[in-house]
Design a protein around this motif. Structure first.
Motif, PDB file in Angstrom:
ATOM      1  N   SER A   1       0.751  -1.256  -0.070  1.00 56.84           N
ATOM      2  CA  SER A   1      -0.003   0.139  -0.069  1.00 56.84           C
ATOM      3  C   SER A   1       0.835   1.167   0.060  1.00 56.84           C
ATOM      4  O   SER A   1       1.642   1.421   0.893  1.00 56.84           O
ATOM      5  CB  SER A   1      -0.834  -0.046   1.296  1.00 56.84           C
ATOM      6  N   LEU A   2       0.597   2.090  -1.124  1.00 58.53           N
ATOM      7  CA  LEU A   2       1.310   3.293  -1.000  1.00 58.53           C
ATOM      8  C   LEU A   2       0.649   4.427  -0.809  1.00 58.53           C
ATOM      9  O   LEU A   2      -0.652   4.604  -1.190  1.00 58.53           O
ATOM     10  CB  LEU A   2       1.992   3.439  -2.545  1.00 58.53           C
ATOM     11  N   ASP A   3       1.257   5.631  -0.400  1.00 56.81           N
ATOM     12  CA  ASP A   3       0.545   6.964  -0.215  1.00 56.81           C
ATOM     13  C   ASP A   3       0.453   7.653  -1.294  1.00 56.81           C
ATOM     14  O   ASP A   3       1.038   7.426  -2.277  1.00 56.81           O
ATOM     15  CB  ASP A   3       0.746   7.528   1.242  1.00 56.81           C
ATOM     16  N   GLU A   4       0.082   9.093  -1.370  1.00 59.46           N
ATOM     17  CA  GLU A   4       0.135   9.806  -2.437  1.00 59.46           C
ATOM     18  C   GLU A   4       1.568  10.300  -2.817  1.00 59.46           C
ATOM     19  O   GLU A   4       1.814  10.752  -4.003  1.00 59.46           O
ATOM     20  CB  GLU A   4      -0.845  11.223  -2.307  1.00 59.46           C
ATOM     21  N   ASN A   5       2.490  10.100  -1.965  1.00 61.31           N
ATOM     22  CA  ASN A   5       3.953  10.342  -2.400  1.00 61.31           C
ATOM     23  C   ASN A   5       4.568   9.130  -2.745  1.00 61.31           C
ATOM     24  O   ASN A   5       5.881   9.172  -3.061  1.00 61.31           O
ATOM     25  CB  ASN A   5       4.700  11.088  -1.303  1.00 61.31           C
ATOM     26  N   GLN A   6       4.164   8.112  -3.152  1.00 61.49           N
ATOM     27  CA  GLN A   6       4.624   6.829  -3.622  1.00 61.49           C
ATOM     28  C   GLN A   6       5.254   6.097  -2.302  1.00 61.49           C
ATOM     29  O   GLN A   6       6.395   5.551  -2.427  1.00 61.49           O
ATOM     30  CB  GLN A   6       5.293   6.753  -4.717  1.00 61.49           C
ATOM     31  N   THR A   7       5.253   6.569  -1.136  1.00 63.30           N
ATOM     32  CA  THR A   7       5.998   5.949  -0.053  1.00 63.30           C
ATOM     33  C   THR A   7       5.157   4.644   0.685  1.00 63.30           C
ATOM     34  O   THR A   7       3.901   4.743   0.574  1.00 63.30           O
ATOM     35  CB  THR A   7       5.999   7.039   1.228  1.00 63.30           C
ATOM     36  N   VAL A   8       5.646   3.511   0.660  1.00 65.41           N
ATOM     37  CA  VAL A   8       5.303   2.523   1.277  1.00 65.41           C
ATOM     38  C   VAL A   8       4.600   2.656   2.783  1.00 65.41           C
ATOM     39  O   VAL A   8       5.425   3.072   3.729  1.00 65.41           O
ATOM     40  CB  VAL A   8       6.047   1.279   1.317  1.00 65.41           C
ATOM     41  N   ILE A   9       3.306   2.653   3.077  1.00 70.53           N
ATOM     42  CA  ILE A   9       2.570   2.714   4.400  1.00 70.53           C
ATOM     43  C   ILE A   9       2.334   1.517   4.811  1.00 70.53           C
ATOM     44  O   ILE A   9       2.156   1.312   6.119  1.00 70.53           O
ATOM     45  CB  ILE A   9       1.503   3.862   4.372  1.00 70.53           C
ATOM     46  N   ASP A  10       2.138   0.331   4.177  1.00 73.09           N
ATOM     47  CA  ASP A  10       2.044  -0.949   4.719  1.00 73.09           C
ATOM     48  C   ASP A  10       2.119  -1.939   3.653  1.00 73.09           C
ATOM     49  O   ASP A  10       2.032  -1.838   2.656  1.00 73.09           O
ATOM     50  CB  ASP A  10       0.449  -0.962   5.041  1.00 73.09           C
ATOM     51  N   SER A  11       2.396  -3.189   4.022  1.00 74.26           N
ATOM     52  CA  SER A  11       2.823  -4.329   3.155  1.00 74.26           C
ATOM     53  C   SER A  11       2.526  -5.546   3.776  1.00 74.26           C
ATOM     54  O   SER A  11       2.971  -5.620   5.168  1.00 74.26           O
ATOM     55  CB  SER A  11       4.077  -4.100   2.555  1.00 74.26           C
ATOM     56  N   ILE A  12       2.336  -6.759   3.381  1.00 72.92           N
ATOM     57  CA  ILE A  12       2.274  -8.200   3.596  1.00 72.92           C
ATOM     58  C   ILE A  12       2.578  -9.090   2.803  1.00 72.92           C
ATOM     59  O   ILE A  12       2.681  -8.883   1.426  1.00 72.92           O
ATOM     60  CB  ILE A  12       0.926  -8.423   4.280  1.00 72.92           C
ATOM     61  N   THR A  13       3.160 -10.033   3.151  1.00 69.32           N
ATOM     62  CA  THR A  13       3.558 -11.205   2.396  1.00 69.32           C
ATOM     63  C   THR A  13       2.840 -12.503   2.792  1.00 69.32           C
ATOM     64  O   THR A  13       2.839 -12.632   4.131  1.00 69.32           O
ATOM     65  CB  THR A  13       5.035 -11.496   2.274  1.00 69.32           C
ATOM     66  N   MET A  14       2.865 -13.402   2.107  1.00 68.73           N
ATOM     67  CA  MET A  14       2.552 -14.681   2.195  1.00 68.73           C
ATOM     68  C   MET A  14       3.343 -15.831   1.338  1.00 68.73           C
ATOM     69  O   MET A  14       3.031 -15.757   0.213  1.00 68.73           O
ATOM     70  CB  MET A  14       0.914 -14.881   2.252  1.00 68.73           C
ATOM     71  N   LYS A  15       4.070 -16.662   2.030  1.00 67.58           N
ATOM     72  CA  LYS A  15       4.869 -17.514   1.237  1.00 67.58           C
ATOM     73  C   LYS A  15       4.870 -18.860   1.648  1.00 67.58           C
ATOM     74  O   LYS A  15       4.605 -19.215   2.929  1.00 67.58           O
ATOM     75  CB  LYS A  15       6.139 -17.153   1.573  1.00 67.58           C
TER      76      LYS A  15
END
Length: 119
Positions: A59-73
C-alpha cells in the motif's frame, strides 16, 4: 477396497478445500486490515512445482511511500500473512527487490509485480 480408496480420496479432497478456504480467508483478512493508501498493489510469483509461491501486497500513499505491506509465502495451506517491516517508509521508485530479498527470486518477482503499476 476400491470404494474405500475412493471415499478416502474424496475426504482428503474435501479437507484440502476447507484448508484452502481458510488460507484465502486469512489473506483477505490481512489484506483488508492494511492501511489504505492511493495505490494498493498485489504481486504473485510465478514458480514451478514444489517451490514456495509468494503473494505480496503493498500500500502506497500519495507520495509513493510504502505505508503498509504483507507477504504470504509457502507450499502448503498453512502459510500465514506477515508484514514486511523493511519496506515501510521507502519510496516505491527507490525499492530494488534484489536488495530486499537477495536470495529469494520468487519474492523478488512478487514484489516487482506489486510495485509495477505504481512506477
Amino acid at each position: 477396497m476400491t470404494t474405500t480408496l475412493i471415499i478416502f480420496a474424496l475426504m482428503a479432497w474435501c479437507v484440502q478445500i476447507i484448508f484452502s478456504w481458510l488460507q484465502i480467508r486469512r489473506f483477505n483478512h490481512a489484506f483488508l486490515a492494511m492501511k489504505k493508501g492511493r495505490y494498493l498493489g498485489v504481486g504473485r510469483s510465478q514458480t514451478k512445482w514444489f517451490k514456495p509461491r509468494v503473494l505480496i501486497a503493498v500500500s502506497l500513499d500519495e507520495n509513493q511511500t510504502v505505508i503498509d505491506s504483507i507477504t504470504m509465502k509457502g507450499i502448503t495451506v498453512f502459510a500465514l500473512p506477515k508484514t514486511i517491516p523493511q519496506l515501510l517508509g521507502l519510496n516505491a521508485k527507490e525499492i530494488i527487490p534484489e536488495t530486499i530479498y537477495p536470495n529469494d527470486p520468487a519474492s523478488q518477482s512478487a514484489l516487482s509485480t506489486a510495485l509495477t503499476a505504481s512506477k
